[in-house]
Design a protein around this motif. Sequence first.
Motif, mmCIF file in Angstrom:
data_model
loop_
_atom_site.group_PDB
_atom_site.id
_atom_site.type_symbol
_atom_site.label_atom_id
_atom_site.label_comp_id
_atom_site.label_asym_id
_atom_site.label_seq_id
_atom_site.Cartn_x
_atom_site.Cartn_y
_atom_site.Cartn_z
ATOM 1 N N ARG A 98 -46.250 -45.874 88.642
ATOM 2 C CA ARG A 98 -46.183 -46.681 87.428
ATOM 3 C C ARG A 98 -46.092 -45.756 86.219
ATOM 4 O O ARG A 98 -46.998 -44.973 85.963
ATOM 5 N N ILE A 99 -44.985 -45.854 85.510
ATOM 6 C CA ILE A 99 -44.722 -44.981 84.368
ATOM 7 C C ILE A 99 -44.710 -45.822 83.097
ATOM 8 O O ILE A 99 -44.011 -46.837 83.027
ATOM 9 N N ALA A 100 -45.473 -45.401 82.110
ATOM 10 C CA ALA A 100 -45.441 -46.027 80.788
ATOM 11 C C ALA A 100 -44.892 -45.000 79.815
ATOM 12 O O ALA A 100 -45.298 -43.830 79.846
ATOM 13 N N ILE A 127 -41.151 -45.433 94.341
ATOM 14 C CA ILE A 127 -40.277 -46.120 93.390
ATOM 15 C C ILE A 127 -40.898 -46.007 92.004
ATOM 16 O O ILE A 127 -42.096 -46.200 91.834
ATOM 17 N N GLY A 128 -40.096 -45.688 91.004
ATOM 18 C CA GLY A 128 -40.590 -45.609 89.641
ATOM 19 C C GLY A 128 -40.579 -46.984 88.977
ATOM 20 O O GLY A 128 -39.553 -47.650 88.950
ATOM 21 N N GLN A 129 -41.727 -47.411 88.485
ATOM 22 C CA GLN A 129 -41.854 -48.691 87.785
ATOM 23 C C GLN A 129 -42.120 -48.397 86.314
ATOM 24 O O GLN A 129 -43.162 -47.873 85.960
ATOM 25 N N LEU A 130 -41.153 -48.689 85.450
ATOM 26 C CA LEU A 130 -41.205 -48.251 84.059
ATOM 27 C C LEU A 130 -41.595 -49.379 83.114
ATOM 28 O O LEU A 130 -41.054 -50.485 83.186
ATOM 29 N N THR A 131 -42.541 -49.086 82.219
ATOM 30 C CA THR A 131 -42.928 -49.990 81.141
ATOM 31 C C THR A 131 -42.757 -49.257 79.818
ATOM 32 O O THR A 131 -43.222 -48.128 79.664
ATOM 33 N N ALA A 132 -42.082 -49.900 78.867
ATOM 34 C CA ALA A 132 -41.879 -49.299 77.550
ATOM 35 C C ALA A 132 -42.895 -49.867 76.558
ATOM 36 O O ALA A 132 -43.139 -51.075 76.531
ATOM 37 N N ALA A 133 -43.502 -48.989 75.758
ATOM 38 C CA ALA A 133 -44.489 -49.404 74.755
ATOM 39 C C ALA A 133 -44.575 -48.304 73.712
ATOM 40 O O ALA A 133 -43.964 -47.242 73.874
ATOM 41 N N ASN A 134 -45.318 -48.535 72.639
ATOM 42 C CA ASN A 134 -45.480 -47.432 71.700
ATOM 43 C C ASN A 134 -46.485 -46.422 72.254
ATOM 44 O O ASN A 134 -47.165 -46.676 73.248
ATOM 45 N N SER A 136 -49.389 -45.248 71.375
ATOM 46 C CA SER A 136 -50.797 -45.635 71.475
ATOM 47 C C SER A 136 -51.053 -46.496 72.708
ATOM 48 O O SER A 136 -52.040 -46.306 73.428
ATOM 49 N N ALA A 137 -50.162 -47.446 72.961
ATOM 50 C CA ALA A 137 -50.308 -48.320 74.130
ATOM 51 C C ALA A 137 -50.133 -47.536 75.424
ATOM 52 O O ALA A 137 -50.786 -47.827 76.435
ATOM 53 N N VAL A 138 -49.251 -46.540 75.412
ATOM 54 C CA VAL A 138 -49.057 -45.699 76.594
ATOM 55 C C VAL A 138 -50.344 -44.954 76.933
ATOM 56 O O VAL A 138 -50.768 -44.903 78.094
ATOM 57 N N VAL A 139 -50.973 -44.374 75.916
ATOM 58 C CA VAL A 139 -52.227 -43.648 76.134
ATOM 59 C C VAL A 139 -53.288 -44.569 76.734
ATOM 60 O O VAL A 139 -53.986 -44.197 77.694
ATOM 61 N N GLU A 140 -53.410 -45.775 76.231
ATOM 62 C CA GLU A 140 -54.398 -46.717 76.758
ATOM 63 C C GLU A 140 -54.081 -47.114 78.193
ATOM 64 O O GLU A 140 -54.990 -47.290 79.006
ATOM 65 N N ALA A 141 -52.797 -47.268 78.507
ATOM 66 C CA ALA A 141 -52.408 -47.627 79.884
ATOM 67 C C ALA A 141 -52.790 -46.526 80.867
ATOM 68 O O ALA A 141 -53.248 -46.797 81.985
#
Length: 302
Positions: A98-100, A127-134, A136-141
């Motif tokens: 899981r990639i943010a 499998i790479g599962q990608l989520t896009a966010a800013n 700050s949200a990436v750090v929290e994820a």
Amino acid sequence: MSNEPDLEALRALAVVAEESSISAAGVRLGVSQQAVSLRIRALERELRVRLLVRSARGSRLTPAGELVVGWATALLAAADEFANAVESLRTDRSRTMRIAASLTIAEHLLPEWIARWRGALGDDGPIGQLTAANSSAVVEAVRDGTADLGFIETPTVPADLGSVVVAHDTIDLVVQRGHRWVTSAPVSARELANTGLVLRELGSGTRQALEDALTDAGFPLAAEPVAVLSTTLGVRSAVMGGVAPGALSSLAVSDDVRAGRLVRIPVRDFRISRPLTAVWAGKAPPRAVREFLEAVSRDSGG
């Protein structure tokens, strides 16, 4: 007697009943004949009743043993179902990374990185599962465990996360073709700081990099934004529509500049360069994360 049954002993008893042989049950369970006998004897002591009759012709259940095996059938089936579910969960997790990522990296770099990584691993790789966010949200994820790997654009990286710089990027000041700055460029950092801009939202790495660079230059961002948008596409569209100048990653605007839809405006004695950083929980990255970062490093020439 304890409140919880010994599942291994109950399973041993059930298999002996099916095989009519302690030695055959041991083979089926992958343990020794002595281990099967010990489990059943321990169960008999626990229940204070004889469960199995042993003889030279084999082993058979006593009436009490028949009852216990009957009661245990549903329990053992439930235990098997639970074990299978946990294994399925573990397998699914191991096959998915899981990639943010911040929007710029997610849109302009990660698709190629993931393709190269998958090409190197083949069909058996995760499998790479990608989520896009800013950022700050990436750090929290990453912190809360909903992402195995994150990519951020902010100059400052949280000290509680492992990190490595994977690439660098610049922030460009861009305007529509008819803007007055096209003919008067370059502009000064002071003028930029006092001009209303189209900006990304707070928490965006792009906005943070701009504000930090202006502050370091001695001209903190003073003007209120003309518009605040949560996507790179939204900022680009607003700038092209003449709403106001905007600051965006060079990766995000390069095609528009080449096509003449946007114009880069140089700022006198001022340049924003920022690291693009991979982050993960813990000191050392997990194996899949490490392999992905190695593929990214090769792709980036690092």
